[in-house]
Design a protein around this motif. Structure first.
Motif, PDB file in Angstrom:
ATOM      1  N   PRO A   4       0.799  -1.237   0.000  1.00 51.46           N
ATOM      2  CA  PRO A   4       0.000   0.000   0.000  1.00 51.46           C
ATOM      3  C   PRO A   4       0.820   1.270   0.000  1.00 51.46           C
ATOM      4  O   PRO A   4       0.305   2.331  -0.374  1.00 51.46           O
ATOM      5  N   SER A   5       2.086   1.210   0.393  1.00 54.96           N
ATOM      6  CA  SER A   5       2.890   2.435   0.448  1.00 54.96           C
ATOM      7  C   SER A   5       3.557   2.762  -0.883  1.00 54.96           C
ATOM      8  O   SER A   5       4.145   3.835  -1.032  1.00 54.96           O
ATOM      9  N   MET A   6       3.459   1.867  -1.853  1.00 55.96           N
ATOM     10  CA  MET A   6       4.203   2.039  -3.102  1.00 55.96           C
ATOM     11  C   MET A   6       3.809   3.326  -3.818  1.00 55.96           C
ATOM     12  O   MET A   6       2.640   3.582  -4.085  1.00 55.96           O
ATOM     13  N   GLY A   7       4.823   4.148  -4.107  1.00 54.31           N
ATOM     14  CA  GLY A   7       4.602   5.363  -4.886  1.00 54.31           C
ATOM     15  C   GLY A   7       4.029   6.529  -4.118  1.00 54.31           C
ATOM     16  O   GLY A   7       3.737   7.562  -4.719  1.00 54.31           O
ATOM     17  N   LEU A   8       3.873   6.394  -2.808  1.00 58.75           N
ATOM     18  CA  LEU A   8       3.272   7.474  -2.033  1.00 58.75           C
ATOM     19  C   LEU A   8       4.342   8.372  -1.414  1.00 58.75           C
ATOM     20  O   LEU A   8       5.382   7.896  -0.950  1.00 58.75           O
ATOM     21  N   ALA A   9       4.060   9.658  -1.381  1.00 58.11           N
ATOM     22  CA  ALA A   9       4.932  10.595  -0.674  1.00 58.11           C
ATOM     23  C   ALA A   9       4.857  10.310   0.823  1.00 58.11           C
ATOM     24  O   ALA A   9       3.866   9.759   1.310  1.00 58.11           O
ATOM     25  N   PRO A  10       5.902  10.671   1.583  1.00 61.80           N
ATOM     26  CA  PRO A  10       5.930  10.345   3.014  1.00 61.80           C
ATOM     27  C   PRO A  10       4.701  10.795   3.795  1.00 61.80           C
ATOM     28  O   PRO A  10       4.185  10.051   4.629  1.00 61.80           O
ATOM     29  N   LEU A  11       4.207  12.013   3.536  1.00 56.94           N
ATOM     30  CA  LEU A  11       3.053  12.506   4.285  1.00 56.94           C
ATOM     31  C   LEU A  11       1.808  11.676   3.960  1.00 56.94           C
ATOM     32  O   LEU A  11       1.054  11.287   4.854  1.00 56.94           O
ATOM     33  N   LEU A  12       1.594  11.386   2.690  1.00 56.86           N
ATOM     34  CA  LEU A  12       0.445  10.569   2.300  1.00 56.86           C
ATOM     35  C   LEU A  12       0.557   9.163   2.882  1.00 56.86           C
ATOM     36  O   LEU A  12      -0.437   8.553   3.290  1.00 56.86           O
ATOM     37  N   MET A  13       1.775   8.646   2.925  1.00 57.07           N
ATOM     38  CA  MET A  13       1.999   7.326   3.492  1.00 57.07           C
ATOM     39  C   MET A  13       1.606   7.305   4.970  1.00 57.07           C
ATOM     40  O   MET A  13       0.924   6.389   5.447  1.00 57.07           O
ATOM     41  N   THR A  14       2.008   8.331   5.692  1.00 57.74           N
ATOM     42  CA  THR A  14       1.651   8.429   7.109  1.00 57.74           C
ATOM     43  C   THR A  14       0.146   8.511   7.284  1.00 57.74           C
ATOM     44  O   THR A  14      -0.434   7.811   8.127  1.00 57.74           O
ATOM     45  N   ASN A  15      -0.510   9.340   6.483  1.00 58.02           N
ATOM     46  CA  ASN A  15      -1.967   9.472   6.575  1.00 58.02           C
ATOM     47  C   ASN A  15      -2.665   8.159   6.259  1.00 58.02           C
ATOM     48  O   ASN A  15      -3.669   7.805   6.888  1.00 58.02           O
ATOM     49  N   MET A  16      -2.131   7.447   5.276  1.00 56.59           N
ATOM     50  CA  MET A  16      -2.720   6.177   4.869  1.00 56.59           C
ATOM     51  C   MET A  16      -2.691   5.170   6.015  1.00 56.59           C
ATOM     52  O   MET A  16      -3.689   4.514   6.331  1.00 56.59           O
ATOM     53  N   PHE A  17      -1.548   5.043   6.660  1.00 53.88           N
ATOM     54  CA  PHE A  17      -1.430   4.057   7.726  1.00 53.88           C
ATOM     55  C   PHE A  17      -2.214   4.470   8.969  1.00 53.88           C
ATOM     56  O   PHE A  17      -2.707   3.620   9.714  1.00 53.88           O
ATOM     57  N   GLU A  18      -2.368   5.757   9.194  1.00 52.23           N
ATOM     58  CA  GLU A  18      -3.230   6.208  10.292  1.00 52.23           C
ATOM     59  C   GLU A  18      -4.685   5.817  10.016  1.00 52.23           C
ATOM     60  O   GLU A  18      -5.405   5.386  10.922  1.00 52.23           O
ATOM     61  N   ALA A  19      -5.099   5.942   8.753  1.00 54.40           N
ATOM     62  CA  ALA A  19      -6.462   5.542   8.383  1.00 54.40           C
ATOM     63  C   ALA A  19      -6.645   4.040   8.544  1.00 54.40           C
ATOM     64  O   ALA A  19      -7.690   3.570   9.025  1.00 54.40           O
ATOM     65  N   LEU A  20      -5.641   3.272   8.181  1.00 54.60           N
ATOM     66  CA  LEU A  20      -5.723   1.813   8.338  1.00 54.60           C
ATOM     67  C   LEU A  20      -5.792   1.423   9.806  1.00 54.60           C
ATOM     68  O   LEU A  20      -6.493   0.470  10.185  1.00 54.60           O
ATOM     69  N   GLU A  21      -5.081   2.145  10.648  1.00 50.13           N
ATOM     70  CA  GLU A  21      -5.172   1.877  12.087  1.00 50.13           C
ATOM     71  C   GLU A  21      -6.577   2.153  12.600  1.00 50.13           C
ATOM     72  O   GLU A  21      -7.078   1.423  13.467  1.00 50.13           O
ATOM     73  N   ASP A  22      -7.225   3.186  12.067  1.00 52.32           N
ATOM     74  CA  ASP A  22      -8.620   3.461  12.435  1.00 52.32           C
ATOM     75  C   ASP A  22      -9.515   2.285  12.067  1.00 52.32           C
ATOM     76  O   ASP A  22     -10.358   1.844  12.866  1.00 52.32           O
ATOM     77  N   LEU A  23      -9.354   1.766  10.850  1.00 49.73           N
ATOM     78  CA  LEU A  23     -10.158   0.630  10.412  1.00 49.73           C
ATOM     79  C   LEU A  23      -9.892  -0.595  11.287  1.00 49.73           C
ATOM     80  O   LEU A  23     -10.809  -1.341  11.632  1.00 49.73           O
TER      81      LEU A  23
END
Length: 236
Positions: A164-183
């Motif tokens: 899921p982190s492939m090709g993402l900028a660091p900030l977007l990557m952080t936001n993505m994993f925070e959202a996954l932790e919510d789920l």
């Protein structure tokens, strides 16, 4: 135990991709599989999703049911195992809303669908802003959000995530994993395949290390982060 995999063997012609690996995921867990390119990580997820045939002797059980008795479409619609593949695989000519709606094709609970849609838009407000935009015109980060949102809409007892982190900028990557932790806090178990070993092990509670189709290490993420072999091979 939510998902148990035993002696998983997969071959592509004469090339064996997985050599009888075994692992398990409990309810509400985040588990990662790390390894180099070609180690068999994506094949593992595709086998669980029933997208590739497995060899005789393989055993996979999900909530006490024989996973091998289910074709790929019923793995999603009846068991609630959703898969976010590497490369996202969105319908680029359809809008954000249409991609999310298509994911609910097997669901009958209209109220639940509406609640889940609201939840996706609350986790990923960028998608709410782009509901009528075609998926193919979204940025890479937005497409990854949509791929995860689509998996959430189709069934979310277990989510399989491939790079899921492939090709993402660091900030977007952080936001993505925070959202996954919510789920995950809401009850979704997550099996994560990720080449970024440090990121994966910080995100997951437990991890497995896959090399050339064989599991060579496993344990709590903190222990793997401190393991000299893991640090030398994957953490730099």
């Amino acid at each position: 135990m939510l998902l148990t995999v035993n002696n998983l063997r997969v071959s592509y012609g004469n090339i064996r991709a997985l050599h009888g690996i075994g692992f398990q995921i409990d309810e509400g867990e985040i588990v990662c599989i790390i390894g180099a390119n070609g180690a068999g990580k994506s094949t593992t997820l595709r086998a669980i999703s029933r997208l590739v045939p497995v060899e005789p002797g393989t055993g996979m059980r999900y909530m006490g049911k024989d996973l091998l008795a289910y074709p790929a479409d019923r793995v999603v619609s009846e068991l609630g195992i959703s898969h976010v593949p590497e490369g996202r695989r969105l319908f680029g000519n359809l809008t954000v809303m249409e991609n999310l709606t298509l994911a609910t094709f097997a669901r009958k609970d209209r109220k639940g669908i509406a609640l889940d849609l609201d939840r996706v838009f609350s986790i990923f407000p960028r998608l709410a802003e782009r509901k009528t935009q075609k998926a193919g015109t979204l940025s890479g980060g937005e497409q990854q959000m949509l791929a995860i949102g689509r998996a959430f809409m189709s069934g979310r007892k277990v989510m399989l995530l491939d790079e899921p982190s492939m090709g993402l900028a660091p900030l977007l990557m952080t936001n993505m994993f925070e959202a996954l932790e919510d789920l995950n806090r809401e009850g979704t178990a997550i099996l994560l395949v990720e080449q970024n070993a440090r990121l994966a092990l910080k995100f997951a509670q437990r991890g497995y290390v896959l090399e050339n189709g064989t599991l060579v290490l496993q344990g709590p993420s903190q222990a793997l982060l401190a393991d000299p072999q893991v640090r030398r091979a994957y953490l730099g």
